[in-house]
Design an enzyme around this catalytic site. Structure first.
Site, PDB file in Angstrom:
ATOM      1  N   CYS A   1      -3.949  -1.067  -2.453  1.00  0.00           N
ATOM      2  CA  CYS A   1      -4.056   0.392  -2.277  1.00  0.00           C
ATOM      3  C   CYS A   1      -4.911   0.133  -3.407  1.00  0.00           C
ATOM      4  O   CYS A   1      -4.896  -0.215  -4.280  1.00  0.00           O
ATOM      5  CB  CYS A   1      -2.531   1.176  -2.495  1.00  0.00           C
ATOM      6  N   ASN A   2      -6.155   1.444  -3.195  1.00  0.00           N
ATOM      7  CA  ASN A   2      -6.998   2.037  -4.272  1.00  0.00           C
ATOM      8  C   ASN A   2      -6.681   2.665  -4.747  1.00  0.00           C
ATOM      9  O   ASN A   2      -7.165   1.774  -6.119  1.00  0.00           O
ATOM     10  CB  ASN A   2      -8.595   2.131  -3.597  1.00  0.00           C
ATOM     11  N   THR A   3      -6.359   3.293  -5.009  1.00  0.00           N
ATOM     12  CA  THR A   3      -5.476   4.372  -6.117  1.00  0.00           C
ATOM     13  C   THR A   3      -4.736   3.468  -6.810  1.00  0.00           C
ATOM     14  O   THR A   3      -4.404   3.702  -8.024  1.00  0.00           O
ATOM     15  CB  THR A   3      -4.962   5.747  -5.260  1.00  0.00           C
TER      16      THR A   3
ATOM     17  N   TYR B   1      -0.342   8.348  -2.018  1.00  0.00           N
ATOM     18  CA  TYR B   1      -0.361   8.489  -3.855  1.00  0.00           C
ATOM     19  C   TYR B   1      -2.160   9.338  -4.081  1.00  0.00           C
ATOM     20  O   TYR B   1      -2.262   9.170  -5.284  1.00  0.00           O
ATOM     21  CB  TYR B   1      -0.835   7.116  -3.154  1.00  0.00           C
ATOM     22  N   GLY B   2      -3.127   9.687  -2.783  1.00  0.00           N
ATOM     23  CA  GLY B   2      -3.964   9.855  -3.871  1.00  0.00           C
ATOM     24  C   GLY B   2      -4.073  10.800  -4.538  1.00  0.00           C
ATOM     25  O   GLY B   2      -5.612  11.048  -5.227  1.00  0.00           O
TER      26      GLY B   2
ATOM     27  N   CYS C   1     -10.995   2.958  -0.475  1.00  0.00           N
ATOM     28  CA  CYS C   1     -10.244   3.857  -0.181  1.00  0.00           C
ATOM     29  C   CYS C   1      -9.350   3.021   1.015  1.00  0.00           C
ATOM     30  O   CYS C   1     -10.293   2.410   2.581  1.00  0.00           O
ATOM     31  CB  CYS C   1      -9.752   4.671   0.141  1.00  0.00           C
ATOM     32  N   THR C   2      -8.277   2.968   1.206  1.00  0.00           N
ATOM     33  CA  THR C   2      -7.916   2.056   2.434  1.00  0.00           C
ATOM     34  C   THR C   2      -8.615   2.011   3.799  1.00  0.00           C
ATOM     35  O   THR C   2      -8.526   1.799   4.530  1.00  0.00           O
ATOM     36  CB  THR C   2      -6.383   1.707   2.710  1.00  0.00           C
ATOM     37  N   HIS C   3      -8.406   3.950   3.599  1.00  0.00           N
ATOM     38  CA  HIS C   3      -8.699   3.626   5.341  1.00  0.00           C
ATOM     39  C   HIS C   3     -10.147   4.008   5.416  1.00  0.00           C
ATOM     40  O   HIS C   3     -10.060   4.207   6.765  1.00  0.00           O
ATOM     41  CB  HIS C   3      -8.113   6.249   4.522  1.00  0.00           C
TER      42      HIS C   3
ATOM     43  N   GLU D   1      -6.419   8.108  10.139  1.00  0.00           N
ATOM     44  CA  GLU D   1      -5.058   8.802  10.580  1.00  0.00           C
ATOM     45  C   GLU D   1      -4.608   9.087  12.459  1.00  0.00           C
ATOM     46  O   GLU D   1      -4.032   8.887  13.098  1.00  0.00           O
ATOM     47  CB  GLU D   1      -4.074   8.907   9.572  1.00  0.00           C
TER      48      GLU D   1
ATOM     49  N   ASP E   1       0.730  -1.308  -0.170  1.00  0.00           N
ATOM     50  CA  ASP E   1      -0.386   0.014  -0.295  1.00  0.00           C
ATOM     51  C   ASP E   1       1.041   1.039  -0.046  1.00  0.00           C
ATOM     52  O   ASP E   1       1.760   1.179   0.007  1.00  0.00           O
ATOM     53  CB  ASP E   1      -1.351  -0.323   1.336  1.00  0.00           C
ATOM     54  N   SER E   2       0.474   2.528   0.054  1.00  0.00           N
ATOM     55  CA  SER E   2       1.444   3.391  -0.033  1.00  0.00           C
ATOM     56  C   SER E   2       1.741   3.818   1.256  1.00  0.00           C
ATOM     57  O   SER E   2       2.909   4.655   1.170  1.00  0.00           O
ATOM     58  CB  SER E   2       0.270   4.535  -0.886  1.00  0.00           C
TER      59      SER E   2
HETATM   60  N1  DGL Z   1      -3.941   3.980   0.061  1.00  0.00           N
HETATM   61  C1  DGL Z   1      -4.784   4.681  -0.099  1.00  0.00           C
HETATM   62  C2  DGL Z   1      -6.043   4.294  -1.151  1.00  0.00           C
HETATM   63  O1  DGL Z   1      -6.297   3.714  -1.016  1.00  0.00           O
HETATM   64  C3  DGL Z   1      -4.998   6.121   0.446  1.00  0.00           C
HETATM   65  C4  DGL Z   1      -3.982   6.770   0.919  1.00  0.00           C
HETATM   66  C5  DGL Z   1      -3.220   7.458   0.065  1.00  0.00           C
HETATM   67  O2  DGL Z   1      -4.161   8.336  -0.932  1.00  0.00           O
HETATM   68  O3  DGL Z   1      -1.837   7.293  -0.449  1.00  0.00           O
HETATM   69  O4  DGL Z   1      -6.538   5.069  -1.988  1.00  0.00           O
END
Ligand code: DGL
Length: 280
Positions: A78-80, A47-48, A191-193, A157, A15-16
């Site tokens: 990571c979804n991004t 990364y988003g 999104c992971t969060h 976070e 993941d990012s």
């Molecule tokens: N991990 C990113 C996602 O799932 C969220 C955090 C980021 O922007 O890197 O899209």
């Protein structure tokens, strides 16, 4: 997907940053005996808001780190990254690569009753249109509305997930989303969060909509996709059957270790035994 690709080692997850630990948490619940290697690119998160080209370059380096450790399967938590770089990752990998978008889309299509689906994620995920394509490929009559919700990442976070600030931010975003389509009955947390804010998002979405809204957690959808892939590999004989069941190992790596002790348990639901610092 398994053609010519065999399973041998642990499951690799990247993941990012630390958000992908929500996927590890779901994996450890679904597949407690599997060994897992996790990499968080914490030096370069988020990364988003970055361009697809940059995300792809970073993601290929993360994946290579896992492939060098002979993982059996790569999970792009990571979804991004999943939304912008999955074809390049699959092409560069000798083992199967599972992203977040396809499993989330499948669960969304199976969940909705009226085919009105909402997707929330980072700016890059929403701009990519990946969820819209994946959902409409499965259900061409689906109406998909998506919205970038960048403030939800720092809230998760910070651990502000169920207070009035979280509710206010969720209400502002979801009011905008439901204005685009009042009939949404299913909301994908792309999104992971966002699973950390799942209860708040569920409550606020239902309030704003005025009818029940089902939540699709893409972390859980990915863990189930990994379980199916492993079962397929074992049935096909390309994956050795596991030995006696026991708790799998979790080895965590990160490209920066600042705040990890505080953040990681929030996403993983337990304290990891530590992160090794790596340079990609
Ligand atoms: N991990 C990113 C996602 O799932 C969220 C955090 C980021 O922007 O890197 O899209």
């Amino acid at each position: 997907m398994l053609d010519g690709k065999g399973f041998q080692g642990p499951i690799g997850v990247f993941d990012s940053g630390v958000g992908g630990l929500t996927v590890v948490r779901a994996l450890r619940r679904e597949l407690p005996a599997e060994d897992i290697i996790y990499l968080g690119d914490t030096a370069r998160v988020p990364y988003g808001g970055k361009s697809p080209r940059t995300v792809e370059r970073y993601a290929l380096a993360c994946q290579q780190f896992l492939l060098d450790r002979e993982v059996a399967l790569v999970l792009v938590a990571c979804n991004t990254v999943s939304a912008t770089a999955l074809p390049a990752l699959a092409e560069a990998s000798p083992v199967p690569v599972i992203g977040a978008v396809e499993p989330g889309a499948q669960v969304a299509v199976a969940t909705t009753r009226n085919r009105h689906i909402g997707v929330i994620g980072t700016l890059a995920t929403v701009r990519s249109g990946a969820y819209v394509r994946a959902i409409t490929a499965l259900e061409p009559t689906a109406k998909v509305s998506s919205l970038a919700c960048p403030l939800l990442v720092p809230l998760a976070e910070e651990g502000w997930v169920d207070d009035e600030i979280a509710s206010m931010v969720a209400r502002r975003y979801l009011t905008q989303l439901f204005a685009a389509d009042r009939e949404l009955d299913t909301l994908v947390l792309g999104c992971t969060h966002y699973p950390l804010l799942g209860e708040t998002l569920h409550r606020v979405a239902t309030e704003v909509a005025g009818h029940p809204v089902a939540i699709v957690d893409s972390a859980v959808a990915m863990a189930n996709a990994a379980r199916r892939e492993l079962a397929r590999g074992r049935a096909a004989g390309s994956l050795p059957a596991r030995g006696p069941a026991g708790p799998g190992r979790l080895d965590c790596y990160a490209t920066d270790t600042s705040r990890l002790e505080e953040l990681a348990p929030r996403f993983l639901g337990e304290a990891p035994s530590g992160f090794a610092l790596v340079d990609l």
